[in-house]
Design a protein around this motif. Structure first.
Motif, PDB file in Angstrom:
ATOM      1  N   ASP A  28      62.320  19.796 151.476  1.00 36.27           N
ATOM      2  CA  ASP A  28      62.177  19.799 150.019  1.00 36.27           C
ATOM      3  C   ASP A  28      63.290  20.644 149.412  1.00 36.27           C
ATOM      4  O   ASP A  28      63.557  21.764 149.853  1.00 36.27           O
ATOM      5  CB  ASP A  28      60.807  20.363 149.629  1.00 36.27           C
ATOM      6  CG  ASP A  28      60.481  20.111 148.167  1.00 36.27           C
ATOM      7  OD1 ASP A  28      61.137  20.727 147.299  1.00 36.27           O
ATOM      8  OD2 ASP A  28      59.579  19.308 147.893  1.00 36.27           O
ATOM      9  N   GLN A  29      63.930  20.113 148.373  1.00 30.29           N
ATOM     10  CA  GLN A  29      65.075  20.802 147.783  1.00 30.29           C
ATOM     11  C   GLN A  29      64.703  22.081 147.034  1.00 30.29           C
ATOM     12  O   GLN A  29      65.559  22.917 146.769  1.00 30.29           O
ATOM     13  CB  GLN A  29      65.831  19.832 146.860  1.00 30.29           C
ATOM     14  CG  GLN A  29      66.462  18.688 147.645  1.00 30.29           C
ATOM     15  CD  GLN A  29      67.090  17.646 146.745  1.00 30.29           C
ATOM     16  OE1 GLN A  29      68.239  17.765 146.343  1.00 30.29           O
ATOM     17  NE2 GLN A  29      66.331  16.611 146.420  1.00 30.29           N
ATOM     18  N   ASP A  35      66.065  24.242 144.038  1.00 31.15           N
ATOM     19  CA  ASP A  35      66.286  23.229 143.012  1.00 31.15           C
ATOM     20  C   ASP A  35      64.942  22.818 142.414  1.00 31.15           C
ATOM     21  O   ASP A  35      64.284  21.884 142.875  1.00 31.15           O
ATOM     22  CB  ASP A  35      66.996  22.025 143.618  1.00 31.15           C
ATOM     23  CG  ASP A  35      67.542  21.069 142.559  1.00 31.15           C
ATOM     24  OD1 ASP A  35      67.261  21.286 141.368  1.00 31.15           O
ATOM     25  OD2 ASP A  35      68.249  20.120 142.936  1.00 31.15           O
ATOM     26  N   GLY A  36      64.531  23.558 141.385  1.00 33.32           N
ATOM     27  CA  GLY A  36      63.258  23.278 140.752  1.00 33.32           C
ATOM     28  C   GLY A  36      63.007  24.251 139.623  1.00 33.32           C
ATOM     29  O   GLY A  36      63.843  25.108 139.308  1.00 33.32           O
ATOM     30  N   ALA A  62      62.954  21.272 132.395  1.00 36.23           N
ATOM     31  CA  ALA A  62      63.158  20.002 133.102  1.00 36.23           C
ATOM     32  C   ALA A  62      64.302  19.205 132.479  1.00 36.23           C
ATOM     33  O   ALA A  62      65.116  18.613 133.196  1.00 36.23           O
ATOM     34  CB  ALA A  62      61.869  19.180 133.079  1.00 36.23           C
ATOM     35  N   ASP A  66      67.717  18.007 134.250  1.00 38.73           N
ATOM     36  CA  ASP A  66      67.713  16.563 134.493  1.00 38.73           C
ATOM     37  C   ASP A  66      66.689  16.229 135.568  1.00 38.73           C
ATOM     38  O   ASP A  66      66.958  15.486 136.514  1.00 38.73           O
ATOM     39  CB  ASP A  66      69.108  16.073 134.898  1.00 38.73           C
ATOM     40  CG  ASP A  66      69.233  14.553 134.824  1.00 38.73           C
ATOM     41  OD1 ASP A  66      68.444  13.935 134.083  1.00 38.73           O
ATOM     42  OD2 ASP A  66      70.096  13.994 135.516  1.00 38.73           O
ATOM     43  N   LEU A  67      65.488  16.773 135.379  1.00 36.95           N
ATOM     44  CA  LEU A  67      64.416  16.646 136.362  1.00 36.95           C
ATOM     45  C   LEU A  67      63.228  15.934 135.716  1.00 36.95           C
ATOM     46  O   LEU A  67      62.764  16.342 134.644  1.00 36.95           O
ATOM     47  CB  LEU A  67      63.995  18.035 136.847  1.00 36.95           C
ATOM     48  CG  LEU A  67      62.912  18.147 137.910  1.00 36.95           C
ATOM     49  CD1 LEU A  67      63.366  17.493 139.213  1.00 36.95           C
ATOM     50  CD2 LEU A  67      62.581  19.622 138.149  1.00 36.95           C
ATOM     51  N   THR A 111      59.636  20.803 142.076  1.00 39.74           N
ATOM     52  CA  THR A 111      60.919  20.776 142.773  1.00 39.74           C
ATOM     53  C   THR A 111      61.500  19.364 142.689  1.00 39.74           C
ATOM     54  O   THR A 111      60.817  18.419 142.288  1.00 39.74           O
ATOM     55  CB  THR A 111      60.774  21.147 144.253  1.00 39.74           C
ATOM     56  OG1 THR A 111      60.205  20.025 144.957  1.00 39.74           O
ATOM     57  CG2 THR A 111      59.869  22.366 144.434  1.00 39.74           C
ATOM     58  N   ARG A 112      62.756  19.233 143.089  1.00 42.77           N
ATOM     59  CA  ARG A 112      63.377  17.901 143.079  1.00 42.77           C
ATOM     60  C   ARG A 112      62.887  17.049 144.242  1.00 42.77           C
ATOM     61  O   ARG A 112      63.213  15.856 144.334  1.00 42.77           O
ATOM     62  CB  ARG A 112      64.907  18.030 143.103  1.00 42.77           C
ATOM     63  CG  ARG A 112      65.624  16.833 142.487  1.00 42.77           C
ATOM     64  CD  ARG A 112      67.093  17.102 142.269  1.00 42.77           C
ATOM     65  NE  ARG A 112      67.345  18.136 141.283  1.00 42.77           N
ATOM     66  CZ  ARG A 112      67.373  17.931 139.976  1.00 42.77           C
ATOM     67  NH1 ARG A 112      67.179  16.722 139.497  1.00 42.77           N
ATOM     68  NH2 ARG A 112      67.606  18.931 139.143  1.00 42.77           N
ATOM     69  N   ASN A 118      64.169  11.211 145.965  1.00 40.39           N
ATOM     70  CA  ASN A 118      64.112  11.050 144.511  1.00 40.39           C
ATOM     71  C   ASN A 118      62.672  11.063 144.002  1.00 40.39           C
ATOM     72  O   ASN A 118      62.302  10.325 143.091  1.00 40.39           O
ATOM     73  CB  ASN A 118      64.814   9.757 144.076  1.00 40.39           C
ATOM     74  CG  ASN A 118      65.137   9.761 142.579  1.00 40.39           C
ATOM     75  OD1 ASN A 118      65.370  10.819 141.995  1.00 40.39           O
ATOM     76  ND2 ASN A 118      65.154   8.591 141.981  1.00 40.39           N
ATOM     77  N   PRO A 120      60.028  13.978 142.865  1.00 45.02           N
ATOM     78  CA  PRO A 120      59.724  15.398 142.647  1.00 45.02           C
ATOM     79  C   PRO A 120      58.369  15.793 143.243  1.00 45.02           C
ATOM     80  O   PRO A 120      57.447  14.971 143.341  1.00 45.02           O
ATOM     81  CB  PRO A 120      59.714  15.519 141.123  1.00 45.02           C
ATOM     82  CG  PRO A 120      60.570  14.391 140.650  1.00 45.02           C
ATOM     83  CD  PRO A 120      60.317  13.272 141.607  1.00 45.02           C
ATOM     84  N   THR A 167      64.231  28.492 136.339  1.00 45.27           N
ATOM     85  CA  THR A 167      64.422  27.797 137.602  1.00 45.27           C
ATOM     86  C   THR A 167      63.852  28.600 138.769  1.00 45.27           C
ATOM     87  O   THR A 167      63.542  29.785 138.646  1.00 45.27           O
ATOM     88  CB  THR A 167      65.920  27.549 137.868  1.00 45.27           C
ATOM     89  OG1 THR A 167      66.539  28.788 138.236  1.00 45.27           O
ATOM     90  CG2 THR A 167      66.611  26.970 136.642  1.00 45.27           C
TER      91      THR A 167
END
Length: 307
Positions: A28-29, A35-36, A62, A66-67, A111-112, A118, A120, A167
């Motif tokens: 998980d990113q 990244d979240g 978000a 760009d989430l 998270t992303r 792709n 979340p 973040t």
């Protein structure tokens, strides 16, 4: 005691999982890159406080990232499931004092998701509030000024730095707090490269004056302006609304370190810690203990009306 509820399309009210069992992929990113985004809010007697303001700030973070995140109603349903489960667990474990409100921390995380998927990952975490936060409100804080490393205009010039988003990338904030602790201080106030006051690692900064330059009595609250790239404080915003109704004058930066040292009182304010008075900055006392206590009591009472 921790409760986890994942937002899952197959479970409209959220999917309750065992917090002691691994639930997040190592790819998980949010884990591999930070990244979240997240939000932390307070729940009192089973009711989350300022939930709309936190959901709006989560949505703002978000957009900056760009989430794509779940809709507000899905978050609200999952929060209800998580807080209800936590309250039930607490009731089984012990009987809280009848005159003490039950408080807990509600954390919203997105998270992303796993690399290449792709998709979340989103969840709600509910846990007990730290007793240290109440102690900080009662005893106050010794604070250091630390430079963040950016000038106050960098947010507009470099939006990819994500300075206005909440973040998961908190490594720098936590390093700043460790540095403060090593120096015998409790917390940090960040400053910009052009010497403006920004925010704390986990809080907004607030200062008060009770007289003007000529000694005329005044009640004025000031906080740094958001155009310096700081996170908009939900609790600061709620306090400002209540203080305005009570007759306080309100102001937004620019704020300099000299302004803090010249103030009658300074606070670090956040959703969990609420209003914690700053006793000293870089070893210099702010105002007097009596004034800090008097103003903290007055403003804490106003803030309580918003909770």
């Amino acid at each position: 005691m921790t409760v986890l509820v994942f937002l899952d399309p197959a479970h409209p009210a959220g999917r309750l999982v065992d917090a002691a069992t691994p639930s997040l992929l190592a790819t998980d990113q949010g884990v591999t890159r930070g990244d979240g985004i997240f939000e932390s809010l307070l729940a009192v007697d089973g009711t989350p406080r300022k939930i709309q303001a936190h959901l709006e700030r989560l949505a703002g973070s978000a957009r900056t990232m760009d989430l794509v995140i779940p809709a507000a109603e899905l978050w609200q349903a999952a929060i209800t499931t998580a807080v209800t489960a936590f309250s039930a667990s607490v009731a089984l474990a012990s009987a809280p004092a009848a005159d003490a409100p039950a408080q807990c921390v509600v954390k919203l995380v997105v998270t992303r998701g796993p690399e290449g998927a792709n998709t979340p990952t989103a969840w709600v975490q509910v846990s007990a509030i730290s007793p240290a936060l109440a102690e900080q409100r009662a005893k106050g804080l010794d604070v250091l000024l630390l430079e963040r490393g950016y000038d106050s205009g960098i947010s507009a010039r470099a939006p990819w730095l994500l300075l206005g988003a909440k973040t998961l990338s908190y490594a720098v904030n936590m390093a700043a707090l460790r540095h403060a602790h090593e120096q015998g201080a409790d917390d940090v106030i960040f400053t910009s490269g052009d010497d403006l006051v920004l925010e704390g690692p986990t809080s907004s900064v607030l200062l008060a004056h009770i007289s003007d330059d000529s000694g005329v009595p005044v009640k004025r609250l000031i906080t740094p302006h958001l155009d310096t790239g700081i996170l908009p404080g939900t609790t600061q915003g709620a306090l400002f609304a209540a203080a305005k109704e009570a007759g306080w004058e309100l102001g937004y930066g620019p704020v300099t370190p000299a302004d803090l040292l010249d103030a009658d009182a300074v606070w670090l304010i956040s959703s969990l810690r609420l209003l914690a008075p700053v006793n000293t900055i870089d070893g210099k006392e702010i105002g007097t203990a009596a004034i800090r206590a008097e103003l903290s009591e007055e403003l804490s009472a106003l803030l309580a009306t918003t909770l």
